[in-house]
Design a protein around this motif. Sequence first.
Motif, PDB file in Angstrom:
ATOM      1  N   LYS A   1     112.908  26.062  73.803  1.00 49.38           N
ATOM      2  CA  LYS A   1     112.875  26.993  74.931  1.00 49.38           C
ATOM      3  C   LYS A   1     111.460  27.201  75.473  1.00 49.38           C
ATOM      4  CE  LYS A   1     116.869  29.708  73.391  1.00 49.38           C
ATOM      5  NZ  LYS A   1     117.361  31.064  73.016  1.00 49.38           N
ATOM      6  N   ILE A   2     110.492  26.517  74.892  1.00 47.69           N
ATOM      7  CA  ILE A   2     109.101  26.804  75.247  1.00 47.69           C
ATOM      8  C   ILE A   2     108.379  25.590  75.814  1.00 47.69           C
ATOM      9  CG2 ILE A   2     108.905  28.673  73.560  1.00 47.69           C
ATOM     10  CD1 ILE A   2     107.463  26.633  71.735  1.00 47.69           C
ATOM     11  N   VAL A   3     109.107  24.623  76.332  1.00 39.22           N
ATOM     12  CA  VAL A   3     108.490  23.428  76.904  1.00 39.22           C
ATOM     13  C   VAL A   3     107.514  23.834  78.003  1.00 39.22           C
ATOM     14  CG1 VAL A   3     108.896  21.272  78.137  1.00 39.22           C
ATOM     15  CG2 VAL A   3     110.511  22.026  76.373  1.00 39.22           C
ATOM     16  N   GLY A   4     106.279  23.368  77.899  1.00 41.42           N
ATOM     17  CA  GLY A   4     105.263  23.696  78.887  1.00 41.42           C
ATOM     18  C   GLY A   4     104.695  25.094  78.770  1.00 41.42           C
ATOM     19  N   LYS A   5     105.080  25.817  77.734  1.00 40.52           N
ATOM     20  CA  LYS A   5     104.652  27.214  77.584  1.00 40.52           C
ATOM     21  C   LYS A   5     103.837  27.446  76.311  1.00 40.52           C
ATOM     22  CE  LYS A   5     108.827  28.928  79.925  1.00 40.52           C
ATOM     23  NZ  LYS A   5     110.019  29.795  79.791  1.00 40.52           N
ATOM     24  N   PHE A   6     103.348  26.393  75.703  1.00 42.64           N
ATOM     25  CA  PHE A   6     102.599  26.555  74.452  1.00 42.64           C
ATOM     26  C   PHE A   6     101.464  25.549  74.386  1.00 42.64           C
ATOM     27  CE2 PHE A   6     105.222  22.988  73.376  1.00 42.64           C
ATOM     28  CZ  PHE A   6     104.505  22.273  72.432  1.00 42.64           C
ATOM     29  N   SER A   7     100.555  25.792  73.467  1.00 41.16           N
ATOM     30  CA  SER A   7      99.479  24.847  73.171  1.00 41.16           C
ATOM     31  C   SER A   7      99.079  25.034  71.713  1.00 41.16           C
ATOM     32  CB  SER A   7      98.293  25.067  74.104  1.00 41.16           C
ATOM     33  OG  SER A   7      97.350  24.015  73.957  1.00 41.16           O
ATOM     34  N   ALA A   8      98.042  24.314  71.297  1.00 37.27           N
ATOM     35  CA  ALA A   8      97.573  24.398  69.919  1.00 37.27           C
ATOM     36  C   ALA A   8      96.081  24.667  69.899  1.00 37.27           C
ATOM     37  CB  ALA A   8      97.879  23.102  69.168  1.00 37.27           C
ATOM     38  N   ALA A   9      95.637  25.335  68.861  1.00 39.27           N
ATOM     39  CA  ALA A   9      94.231  25.700  68.689  1.00 39.27           C
ATOM     40  C   ALA A   9      93.876  25.601  67.217  1.00 39.27           C
ATOM     41  CB  ALA A   9      93.993  27.126  69.192  1.00 39.27           C
ATOM     42  N   PRO A  10      92.581  25.652  66.878  1.00 37.19           N
ATOM     43  CA  PRO A  10      92.214  25.695  65.459  1.00 37.19           C
ATOM     44  C   PRO A  10      92.775  26.945  64.798  1.00 37.19           C
ATOM     45  CG  PRO A  10      90.306  25.176  66.821  1.00 37.19           C
ATOM     46  CD  PRO A  10      91.398  25.589  67.754  1.00 37.19           C
ATOM     47  N   LEU A  11      93.019  26.876  63.517  1.00 41.44           N
ATOM     48  CA  LEU A  11      93.474  28.054  62.788  1.00 41.44           C
ATOM     49  C   LEU A  11      92.423  29.155  62.867  1.00 41.44           C
ATOM     50  CD1 LEU A  11      94.879  26.381  59.534  1.00 41.44           C
ATOM     51  CD2 LEU A  11      96.195  27.239  61.483  1.00 41.44           C
ATOM     52  N   PRO A  12      92.828  30.400  63.003  1.00 41.70           N
ATOM     53  CA  PRO A  12      91.854  31.492  62.999  1.00 41.70           C
ATOM     54  C   PRO A  12      91.404  31.807  61.579  1.00 41.70           C
ATOM     55  CG  PRO A  12      94.062  32.374  63.210  1.00 41.70           C
ATOM     56  CD  PRO A  12      94.197  30.878  63.236  1.00 41.70           C
ATOM     57  N   GLY A  13      90.259  32.482  61.464  1.00 39.50           N
ATOM     58  CA  GLY A  13      89.745  32.857  60.158  1.00 39.50           C
ATOM     59  C   GLY A  13      89.227  34.276  60.151  1.00 39.50           C
ATOM     60  N   LEU A  14      88.527  34.629  59.107  1.00 40.45           N
ATOM     61  CA  LEU A  14      88.029  35.991  58.960  1.00 40.45           C
ATOM     62  C   LEU A  14      87.012  36.351  60.043  1.00 40.45           C
ATOM     63  CD1 LEU A  14      87.790  38.638  57.329  1.00 40.45           C
ATOM     64  CD2 LEU A  14      86.023  37.490  55.952  1.00 40.45           C
TER      65      LEU A  14
ATOM     66  N   THR B   1      89.829  34.614  65.351  1.00 40.99           N
ATOM     67  CA  THR B   1      89.809  35.374  64.105  1.00 40.99           C
ATOM     68  C   THR B   1      91.154  36.037  63.887  1.00 40.99           C
ATOM     69  OG1 THR B   1      89.074  37.468  65.083  1.00 40.99           O
ATOM     70  CG2 THR B   1      87.362  35.874  64.488  1.00 40.99           C
ATOM     71  N   TRP B   2      91.381  36.496  62.660  1.00 41.22           N
ATOM     72  CA  TRP B   2      92.620  37.192  62.343  1.00 41.22           C
ATOM     73  C   TRP B   2      92.731  38.504  63.115  1.00 41.22           C
ATOM     74  CZ3 TRP B   2      91.165  36.398  56.564  1.00 41.22           C
ATOM     75  CH2 TRP B   2      91.457  35.080  56.180  1.00 41.22           C
ATOM     76  N   VAL B   3      91.629  39.213  63.241  1.00 37.70           N
ATOM     77  CA  VAL B   3      91.638  40.479  63.977  1.00 37.70           C
ATOM     78  C   VAL B   3      91.998  40.233  65.435  1.00 37.70           C
ATOM     79  CG1 VAL B   3      90.204  42.377  64.823  1.00 37.70           C
ATOM     80  CG2 VAL B   3      90.037  41.666  62.433  1.00 37.70           C
ATOM     81  N   GLN B   4      91.433  39.191  66.033  1.00 42.88           N
ATOM     82  CA  GLN B   4      91.748  38.860  67.422  1.00 42.88           C
ATOM     83  C   GLN B   4      93.222  38.495  67.570  1.00 42.88           C
ATOM     84  OE1 GLN B   4      89.013  35.747  68.455  1.00 42.88           O
ATOM     85  NE2 GLN B   4      87.226  37.105  68.527  1.00 42.88           N
ATOM     86  N   MET B   5      93.751  37.765  66.604  1.00 49.88           N
ATOM     87  CA  MET B   5      95.154  37.373  66.687  1.00 49.88           C
ATOM     88  C   MET B   5      96.064  38.601  66.664  1.00 49.88           C
ATOM     89  SD  MET B   5      97.367  34.686  64.362  1.00 49.88           S
ATOM     90  CE  MET B   5      97.438  35.734  62.909  1.00 49.88           C
ATOM     91  N   LYS B   6      95.766  39.541  65.785  1.00 45.26           N
ATOM     92  CA  LYS B   6      96.584  40.754  65.722  1.00 45.26           C
ATOM     93  C   LYS B   6      96.438  41.581  66.996  1.00 45.26           C
ATOM     94  CE  LYS B   6      96.845  41.172  60.687  1.00 45.26           C
ATOM     95  NZ  LYS B   6      96.865  42.101  59.545  1.00 45.26           N
ATOM     96  N   SER B   7      95.235  41.631  67.547  1.00 40.77           N
ATOM     97  CA  SER B   7      95.023  42.360  68.798  1.00 40.77           C
ATOM     98  C   SER B   7      95.773  41.700  69.939  1.00 40.77           C
ATOM     99  CB  SER B   7      93.523  42.409  69.117  1.00 40.77           C
ATOM    100  OG  SER B   7      93.294  43.012  70.375  1.00 40.77           O
TER     101      SER B   7
ATOM    102  N   PHE C   1      98.050  29.606  51.268  1.00 39.91           N
ATOM    103  CA  PHE C   1      97.125  30.422  50.475  1.00 39.91           C
ATOM    104  C   PHE C   1      95.724  29.819  50.504  1.00 39.91           C
ATOM    105  CE2 PHE C   1      94.934  30.813  46.350  1.00 39.91           C
ATOM    106  CZ  PHE C   1      94.676  32.183  46.346  1.00 39.91           C
ATOM    107  N   ALA C   2      95.633  28.516  50.270  1.00 43.04           N
ATOM    108  CA  ALA C   2      94.324  27.851  50.270  1.00 43.04           C
ATOM    109  C   ALA C   2      93.646  27.995  51.624  1.00 43.04           C
ATOM    110  CB  ALA C   2      94.480  26.383  49.900  1.00 43.04           C
ATOM    111  N   GLU C   3      94.415  27.869  52.690  1.00 52.15           N
ATOM    112  CA  GLU C   3      93.833  28.009  54.023  1.00 52.15           C
ATOM    113  C   GLU C   3      93.319  29.424  54.261  1.00 52.15           C
ATOM    114  OE1 GLU C   3      96.296  24.509  56.426  1.00 52.15           O
ATOM    115  OE2 GLU C   3      96.953  26.599  56.576  1.00 52.15           O
ATOM    116  N   ALA C   4      94.049  30.417  53.772  1.00 49.96           N
ATOM    117  CA  ALA C   4      93.598  31.804  53.930  1.00 49.96           C
ATOM    118  C   ALA C   4      92.300  32.040  53.163  1.00 49.96           C
ATOM    119  CB  ALA C   4      94.682  32.767  53.449  1.00 49.96           C
ATOM    120  N   VAL C   5      92.224  31.517  51.949  1.00 51.31           N
ATOM    121  CA  VAL C   5      91.001  31.672  51.141  1.00 51.31           C
ATOM    122  C   VAL C   5      89.842  30.925  51.791  1.00 51.31           C
ATOM    123  CG1 VAL C   5      89.927  31.156  48.917  1.00 51.31           C
ATOM    124  CG2 VAL C   5      92.273  32.026  49.002  1.00 51.31           C
TER     125      VAL C   5
END
Length: 436
Positions: A298-311, A178-184, A215-219
């Motif tokens: 600079k981030i090789v091996g230090k990142f991954s991907a996840a679904p976009l967060p939402g409300l 969620t967006w709140v979790q991302m900010k936290s 914008f569409a993704e946020a909505v």
Amino acid sequence: MKTRTTRALQSSGAAAVALAALAACGAGGGTEAPAGQSASFEGRGPITYAAGKDPSGVVQPTIDRWNKLHPKEKVTFIQLPTDPDAQRQQMIQNAQTKSDAYTVLSLDAVWTSEFAAHRWIDRLPADGFPLQKMLKPIVETGKYRGGLYALPWTSDGGMLYYRTDLLKKAGIDKPPATWVQMKSDCAKVKKLPEAKGMSCYAGQFQKYEGLTVNFAEAVNSAGGVVTDAKGKPHVDSPQAKKGLDFLVGSLKDGTIPKDAVTYQEEDGRRAFQAGKLIFERNWPYMYPLASKKDGSSKIVGKFSAAPLPGLSGPGASSLGGHNVALSASAKNKATAIDFMKFFTSAENQRLTLASAPAAPTYEALYKDPKLVEQYPYLPILKQSILHAVPRPRVFEYGDVTAAIQRETYAAMTGSKSTDQALKDLQKDLQRQPAAD
């Protein structure tokens, strides 16, 4: 919304489309093709494939393989400009003059309705292609009024890239939903010495097609829609306000850095690869680039991907991609149909994936153990595509995307309140005819 991949393949979802209603403009088209009517596909011999320039280098080798197998039915690759608007305009000019210069066309996924409604492309025999083996949302992008007019070649879905090393060090064991979790999570990570000077999150917020996508993704991720399935706008809803408030509020509170209002896909990618961002929304093309061991990341091996967060849970991406269609004024259509089958086959998509980060259309490729080992983002990408939402289904897409960009940018830069921006946008969109 290229949009990339084809943003690195040159713009999957980033194309603007002016879907002109035939009754309104009468331009170059005649009347709409009846839903049950298909063209006859006759004639064999040389054909052409018209598409934007191919920086990935995957198209010509595919054509070369076809030409080796079919020396009497060779395909010539006509490379159109990189800019999607220019591509579309050249294809329309070709159609309006009924020229046979272009045979098979590479169309942005949001162009299908316009080209089909104007009879610039032929309705295809749906039972002649393995559509049941493809992901359903992707197949739907090639349909218009119940008929198949374009065959999926590549797709695209947005993902949330995140720093696995920093989240782990901050005691966070999974990416935010969620967006709140991302900010936290950002607040926790930024307390680390290693995160000094880093910003939290960025997407594509410059005033261009990428802003429409974000914008569409946020909505959508707040439970709303920009337009419904018939093109009726709903940006005056509480959900749309929550989506825009997330973008505007994040910019105000520093979650989104101020310079992100100048970001397109490549700007965000470079910032993330340089270690300036904890989270970044981007397309799958970014994954292999950020994994390069040539010193560019600079981030090789230090990142991954996840679904976009939402409300209140995982969000929804905008759906990108490119399809192939058959020009109504082309010759040698029997050859063209066979080439389209070859070009979009699972085998060729597998080969394409090895050379460029295009999202495949066949479901089996997302489950292939060897491919998943090589491209660990594939399961997340599949999830993104299955939950993705198409961009607005409207005839005058060029006017619609321009209005979205104008009002969203005004809200994000503070020249309008979110309430006023959405009110003005609703009025603008109500003036536009729907696609169906």
